[in-house]
Write a protein that holds these residues in place. Sequence first.
Motif, PDB file in Angstrom:
ATOM      1  N   ARG A   3       0.850  -1.185   0.000  1.00  0.00           N
ATOM      2  CA  ARG A   3       0.000   0.000   0.000  1.00  0.00           C
ATOM      3  C   ARG A   3       0.887   1.238   0.000  1.00  0.00           C
ATOM      4  NH1 ARG A   3      -5.271  -1.034   2.611  1.00  0.00           N
ATOM      5  NH2 ARG A   3      -5.079   1.020   3.578  1.00  0.00           N
ATOM      6  N   GLU A   5       0.724   4.048   1.547  1.00  0.00           N
ATOM      7  CA  GLU A   5       0.978   4.618   2.866  1.00  0.00           C
ATOM      8  C   GLU A   5       1.979   3.809   3.681  1.00  0.00           C
ATOM      9  OE1 GLU A   5      -3.175   2.635   3.065  1.00  0.00           O
ATOM     10  OE2 GLU A   5      -2.001   3.822   1.648  1.00  0.00           O
ATOM     11  N   ASP A   6       2.279   2.567   3.245  1.00  0.00           N
ATOM     12  CA  ASP A   6       3.286   1.751   3.925  1.00  0.00           C
ATOM     13  C   ASP A   6       4.696   1.984   3.384  1.00  0.00           C
ATOM     14  OD1 ASP A   6       1.388   0.574   5.561  1.00  0.00           O
ATOM     15  OD2 ASP A   6       1.035  -1.109   4.205  1.00  0.00           O
ATOM     16  N   PRO A   9       5.752   8.645   3.531  1.00  0.00           N
ATOM     17  CA  PRO A   9       4.728   9.643   3.863  1.00  0.00           C
ATOM     18  C   PRO A   9       4.149  10.234   2.572  1.00  0.00           C
ATOM     19  CG  PRO A   9       6.718  10.004   5.156  1.00  0.00           C
ATOM     20  CD  PRO A   9       7.066   8.978   4.118  1.00  0.00           C
ATOM     21  N   PRO A  10       2.909  10.722   2.592  1.00  0.00           N
ATOM     22  CA  PRO A  10       2.263  11.170   1.355  1.00  0.00           C
ATOM     23  C   PRO A  10       2.982  12.302   0.631  1.00  0.00           C
ATOM     24  CG  PRO A  10       1.015  11.847   3.297  1.00  0.00           C
ATOM     25  CD  PRO A  10       2.033  10.858   3.762  1.00  0.00           C
ATOM     26  N   GLN A 120      -6.976   7.187   5.560  1.00  0.00           N
ATOM     27  CA  GLN A 120      -6.175   6.047   6.044  1.00  0.00           C
ATOM     28  C   GLN A 120      -4.702   6.397   6.224  1.00  0.00           C
ATOM     29  OE1 GLN A 120      -7.641   6.035   3.019  1.00  0.00           O
ATOM     30  NE2 GLN A 120      -6.057   5.665   1.468  1.00  0.00           N
ATOM     31  N   TRP A 121      -4.240   7.469   5.580  1.00  0.00           N
ATOM     32  CA  TRP A 121      -2.849   7.897   5.747  1.00  0.00           C
ATOM     33  C   TRP A 121      -2.562   8.335   7.181  1.00  0.00           C
ATOM     34  CZ3 TRP A 121       1.093   7.777   2.100  1.00  0.00           C
ATOM     35  CH2 TRP A 121       0.713   7.495   0.785  1.00  0.00           C
ATOM     36  N   ASN A 124      -0.723   6.011   9.855  1.00  0.00           N
ATOM     37  CA  ASN A 124       0.712   5.751   9.798  1.00  0.00           C
ATOM     38  C   ASN A 124       1.478   6.906  10.408  1.00  0.00           C
ATOM     39  OD1 ASN A 124      -0.546   4.074   7.635  1.00  0.00           O
ATOM     40  ND2 ASN A 124       1.539   3.373   7.361  1.00  0.00           N
ATOM     41  N   GLU A 126       5.083   8.665  11.129  1.00  0.00           N
ATOM     42  CA  GLU A 126       6.419   8.654  10.521  1.00  0.00           C
ATOM     43  C   GLU A 126       7.543   8.723  11.544  1.00  0.00           C
ATOM     44  OE1 GLU A 126       3.925  10.935   8.939  1.00  0.00           O
ATOM     45  OE2 GLU A 126       3.555   9.006   7.969  1.00  0.00           O
ATOM     46  N   LYS A 160      -6.599  -0.635   6.411  1.00  0.00           N
ATOM     47  CA  LYS A 160      -5.790  -1.833   6.174  1.00  0.00           C
ATOM     48  C   LYS A 160      -6.405  -3.061   6.849  1.00  0.00           C
ATOM     49  CE  LYS A 160      -1.375  -1.398   6.842  1.00  0.00           C
ATOM     50  NZ  LYS A 160      -0.049  -1.340   7.522  1.00  0.00           N
TER      51      LYS A 160
END
Length: 272
Positions: A3, A5-6, A9-10, A120-121, A124, A126, A160
Amino acid sequence: MSRPEDILPPDLFYNDGESKKYTTSSRIQSIQTSMTRRCLELLDLPSSSFILDIGCGSGLSGEILDEEGHTWVGMDIAPSMLAVALDRDTTGDLLLADMGQGVPFRPGTFDAAVSVSAVQWLCNAESSDVSPQGRLSRFFDGLYASLKRGGKAVLQFYPKNELQRTMITGAAVKAGFGAGLLEDDPDTKNQKLYLVLTVGSGGELSGRDITDSVRGMEGVEVLDERKRHTASGRKGESTKQWIMRKKERDRRKGKVVKKDSKYTGRKRRIAF
């Protein structure tokens, strides 16, 4: 398949190349258009409205908002995505901002909000000093404050797992939203999840329950499992605890609240 986001970072994942690739893909354009129209269907707005597009990217959802006669503002964390949006001459105003740090607008600014494939981001983190729970809390608190009373938001997202799904919906409810989940094409690879949120009552959308937006739609079954409040209400809290909780809720809504003091919630003695 990993994915996005894994991986990064965006703001780093969506570099110049990835942003252009995303925007020019006919498949992504089709999916984005379909999901944005679904969000508007669930919002069921009575008229032309002022809408916040969260994670607006290159403005694909904004084009649909334009077509439907709405005015919109987009916020996104990826500079390259916003640069593509500017090159495409999008009509909405654009803001470079991290939604995990909150929604930086005055209380009651927007009639509604939409988001496609972005929330969904927030699950996560960082770095070790940033938690997904903290980012979700800041986002939903800020979103709640930025919407008018009676406003609504529809957020399409890809959790996820069940933990992320619960974490996201729980953060929304904790911020004060009335919340409901809608699944399109459940148990298939095309499954889409929509979080439908409402802010209190009042305004043009007053009196519309979340379930009213989806009840009667083709292929939609409403399972209303909400617990009804009883008259007792305070759940064993002391008077001071109840007052403090109410004041904190009002602060999150952007209301002016008196400062706490040692006298807050103190019972007055009867003088004879």
